[in-house]
Design an enzyme around this catalytic site. Structure first.
Site, short mmCIF file in Angstrom:
data_model
loop_
_atom_site.label_atom_id
_atom_site.label_comp_id
_atom_site.label_asym_id
_atom_site.label_seq_id
_atom_site.Cartn_x
_atom_site.Cartn_y
_atom_site.Cartn_z
N TYR A 192 42.38 95.04 23.20
CA TYR A 192 43.31 96.14 22.86
C TYR A 192 42.80 97.50 23.32
CZ TYR A 192 41.28 96.60 17.95
OH TYR A 192 40.51 96.78 16.85
N GLU A 193 43.68 98.47 23.30
CA GLU A 193 43.42 99.78 23.92
C GLU A 193 43.05 99.64 25.39
OE1 GLU A 193 44.37 102.32 22.53
OE2 GLU A 193 44.63 101.40 20.57
N GLY A 194 43.75 98.76 26.07
CA GLY A 194 43.50 98.51 27.48
C GLY A 194 42.51 97.38 27.66
#
Lengths: 596, 596
Positions: free
Chosen positions: A439-441
């Protein structure tokens, strides 16, 4: 049953001896950061995380969140633990005092954040997402929105979320379909479906404030056409309390590998009332305010699981009797020695330890740049802080979560078969940690962000600043004989990083595939160089501490031992990263797609 | 929903072009190994694993095993799938024809084993444990025991287990407490508790035959005092059918991170009737017959999860549209390109692919040594096969499962957030794979086994044979210009391995901690050298295939591409392994145990 002890002493050392935090007393928000106050905050943070958050970690995993008719029930105890947390004022620690926050430095907030997630990742993610919402509103929202929403978000009475992903688009937000239509009253109506929304629906707060990216009519059908909207679950009534239910509901929650205590929601927007945050078509800029902070936060999460699992593995390794030391019996009166006598068990523990301590120092150094970029009086100094922050955020997001996951696994390995059994809690750390790489890229994106954007930005200014910072450290301490064993490897790491940079400059022009193919190798080289730098600074502080004869001498001695371990056993990764990087893209692009 | 396709073509290539299997037609068990028959067996194996085993993989994980009052219910469909498997004669593929087996080579059995575990690890572990029991009984049991138990185990009517671990002893079997007391009728009565017993209790077969390590009275209270016993769940009656219930029961099953479809049991022995297998106090020798085979089997399990997850990740990467190729749009008529255009996605896929294919070839080469060590007419040739087998089994057990887990994780990573969601099945591969690093000896043990036992055994004879085998390959093909790009890196790997060996010889004498501290680095160096050797042999076969102009030319071309990837992107790990190894034990032994 796992235990958790917040690393307060290590954090105090970093604030005092590495970051020299108390030199900034003249900056806004730093007035109250005396060693005593910071220590008191850290110790109170330790208390709430150790005594309130951590006891619910395993039960929260076993119970998970329940979805029924659009409502989400969180695991037993979560609501009460959250109440204890907000009653202690933790939610507004770093927020704007104008809206009820305490205005403490960001760097201190990140230290507390490490404790929260180490103690209970699933629970910590409810207030965790609120932080990003607060920051986005502080930076971009109109005064009316700020006055209506910030006090409630900062007190923790309401919580926040961040809505980007849709079924057909995660990384590539050009493909987004959620639409916002302007109403006559100036507000908007949003329609669309968002997925993977952490804390999207739950029973912990009275209201949930969604920050949602959507496209408006007439704009380009790509990233340049997106705007950020605030969509409350309940529209505030005249008194500012939750009123009419808005057109947003939770369609389902995901069954996930880990973080079962946190609800990961599909959010359905049907003509939901939303308010523009910032300017139309500037949604990505506003979103990046949230995302950059979130990325720093997630990078620390890699440390969290490695740290928490390390602590439990160390206890187990001291208690579990199995086999004899190869250098002679250590435990004469027992049938076996504790497994901590075995070098390979120590290799695993030391690796995690050296990562945790080095990464913690590096994360807090980078977090300090958030404060400095905003608050330093000198413009050039602010720009420097900003450059370092921009450059190193993708580096530590990917490196810390990849390594954190790896070492959480090795800590589980120390338990042998018992680590595979749910009750010891070790496999939960692995499952919970796994999301941090995603998550968050997803981590590969950060490699691309680094070599494609952050490195070439402003003619490579940030990377030059980073290297010159390290170079000046080396020059300052070149004649310190005790530092030679640390400065040597740091110099080697810088040399490898520079070779890699040169290779990228020479080859990216030939084919952009080369840079992309080697982006993760480059990211690892920069991360190791930064880690080696922090270990140098910590070794120096430890040597100074030992020279002074004051303070915790054992602590300084152990820092030096761990610094040596990093140089000897972890930094050598740079050799293979550079070699791999130089091989370029050809060997990975040659196969036809249909032949995979 | 996952898919699985057995790698039949790759296995055919390995048998024909790498192992030259059909040169051994004069050996017992190899008479029937024509290319046609082997292909037919592989294709039938593919069918049962793809069509019968794999469809139950995700449902078996979700449902898990249920324990109630000592009985274990396996997931729906498992019993029927097992019946299809035994009805097809698969259970006795490599077993002794005298007791109903088909006597096919071990190496062929291991190939089928890869398919079974790739398709459904939880289900495959029921017959999997039986294989070890069959081998131990074939090698060590009396004729009476063989006649009573082998036919039923080989037909699959009954299943087998292996009982070593107890709550207080896993790795260190000296600490074992289970006791066997001799009865007047020559049988024994066993009392004790064993844990982590895979397939210890279930509803799939009519009887379960436990092979149990225990100490007898009057023997030394350590490893030298243990013997192996056969303890049936039901004592066979006069007709050889399950009769009276024996004093063994399942006290509980573990809640585990993965392999939920397989029952992991606590087995309680209370005055259970057992029969000595082999000689008293020779229990470890007999157990090692099972364990060595099991370790080879587990090493392949590392490949299984990497292969199965690779296949699904490759499909996803070709279908998922996200972003644009950095070298220009590839998918003009769509809003985005498939993610397989991105070099970093290909890096992940190619890494898993190069591991899977190289490891498969290496595993089958080592498995062939099992056959050759037993069946070659020449004593020296048998000894050579035995030496290679002994040396390389710990190497691939640890290396394949560590790397297999790593690459299963990267394949999951390709799915982004969708990989973290249970329904895609990717996180199950990770959870299932995780056990392979732990069972059959936690991986650190194999490093110690390698540097402490296998390497110095017989004056280093096995390692010398291994290196001379590689050296003679290099000399044979030194003048083949097309091979230069592969032979160069192989030579470099051998050089690094030899430097490491020299370092160990020089430093182990100074302190045994040095060897133990660097054992996993050494193991990785040997593994990479062996992998580089197999990739050389495959590259050579591919080049020869291309020269011939016959056969599957695309297959040969892709082998060469993958060989190049291995050399460029994976083999460089040897640089950092050697550097780390040379740093020795000091940095990891310096910290006091209480300071961890």
């Amino acid at each position: 049953m796992t235990t958790y002890t917040a690393p307060v002493v290590d954090m105090e050392f970093i604030f005092q001896d590495i970051l020299d935090l108390y030199q900034y007393k003249n900056l806004p928000g730093f007035q109250d950061t005396s060693p005593d106050i910071v220590s008191a905050i850290l110790r109170e943070g330790a208390k709430v995380t150790e005594e309130v958050f951590h006891p619910l970690n395993q039960s929260g995993d076993a119970e998970g969140c329940q979805w029924q008719n659009g409502e989400v029930t969180t695991p037993q105890g979560f609501k009460q633990a959250y109440k204890t947390y907000v009653d202690g004022g933790w939610n507004g620690l770093t927020a704007d005092p104008e809206y009820g926050g305490q205005g403490m430095p960001y760097v201190l907030g990140l230290a507390i954040n490490e404790m929260l997630v180490s103690a209970n990742h699933g629970l910590a993610a409810y207030p965790g997402l609120t932080q990003g919402a607060i920051e986005a509103l502080q930076a971009h929202a109109s005064d009316v929105l700020k006055q209506t929403y910030l006090p409630k978000l900062i007190s923790g009475e309401w919580s926040g979320t961040m809505n980007l992903t849709e079924p057909q688009c995660g990384t590539d937000l050009n493909l987004m379909r959620t639409r916002a239509t302007k109403s006559t009253d100036g507000s908007y109506r949003l329609t669309g479906t968002k997925i993977f929304i952490s804390s999207g629906e739950h029973d912990i707060t009275d209201n949930i404030i969604h920050l949602v990216i959507a496209k408006t009519e007439g704009g380009p059908d790509n990233l340049k056409g997106v705007s950020l909207f605030l969509v409350p679950k309940f529209l505030p009534n005249g008194a500012g309390a939750p009123g009419e239910r808005n057109g947003v509901r939770c369609g389902s929650i995901e069954h996930k590998m880990g973080i079962h205590g946190n609800s990961t929601c599909e959010m359905i927007y049907e003509d939901a009332v939303g308010y523009l945050v910032g300017h139309e078509f500037k949604g990505m800029r506003a979103m990046f305010t949230m995302m950059n902070a979130a990325r720093l936060g997630v990078s620390v999460q890699g440390i969290c699981h490695s740290e928490a699992s390390y602590q439990n593995a160390a206890i187990y390794a001291r208690e579990r009797l199995q086999g004899r030391s190869v250098s002679g019996v250590k435990n004469q009166d027992q049938a076996a020695d504790p497994i901590i006598v075995h070098p390979d068990v120590r290799r695993m523990l030391m690796t995690s330890r050296a990562f945790n301590e080095g990464a913690r120092a590096l994360a807090l150094w980078i977090a300090l740049q958030v404060d400095l970029a905003e608050k330093l009086p000198d413009e050039k100094a602010r720009q420097d802080a900003h450059d370092l922050l921009d450059l190193l955020t993708p580096v530590i997001k990917a490196f810390f979560t990849d390594k954190g996951y790896e070492y959480t696994n090795t800590n589980m390995q120390i338990f042998g078969g018992h680590g595979y059994v749910v009750e010891t809690g070790m496999e939960q750390y692995v499952r919970d940690c796994r999301i941090t790489q995603i998550y968050e890229g997803a981590n590969g994106i950060h490699g691309l962000d680094l070599v494609g954007r952050k490195l070439p930005a402003n003619g490579g200014r940030a990377a030059q600043l980073f290297l010159s910072t390290l170079q000046s450290f080396i020059e300052t301490h070149r004649n310190n004989a005790a530092m030679a064993e640390f400065i040597g490897p740091l110099g080697q790491a810088m040399d490898h990083l520079q070779q890699a940079t040169l290779w990228l400059m020479e080859n990216a022009a030939k084919s952009p595939d080369h840079a992309a193919a080697s982006s993760m190798e480059y990211l690892s080289l920069m991360a190791h160089t930064a880690m080696a730098y922090m270990w140098n600074r910590m070794a120096l502080a430890a040597l100074n501490g030992m020279d002074s004869g004051k303070g915790n001498q054992k602590f300084y001695r152990n820092k030096l031992i761990t610094a040596r371990f990093y140089m000897a056993r972890m930094l050598p990764d740079i050799l293979s990263h550079l070699e791999r990087l130089k091989s370029g893209a050809d060997c990975m692009m040659a196969l036809d797609a249909e032949d995979f």
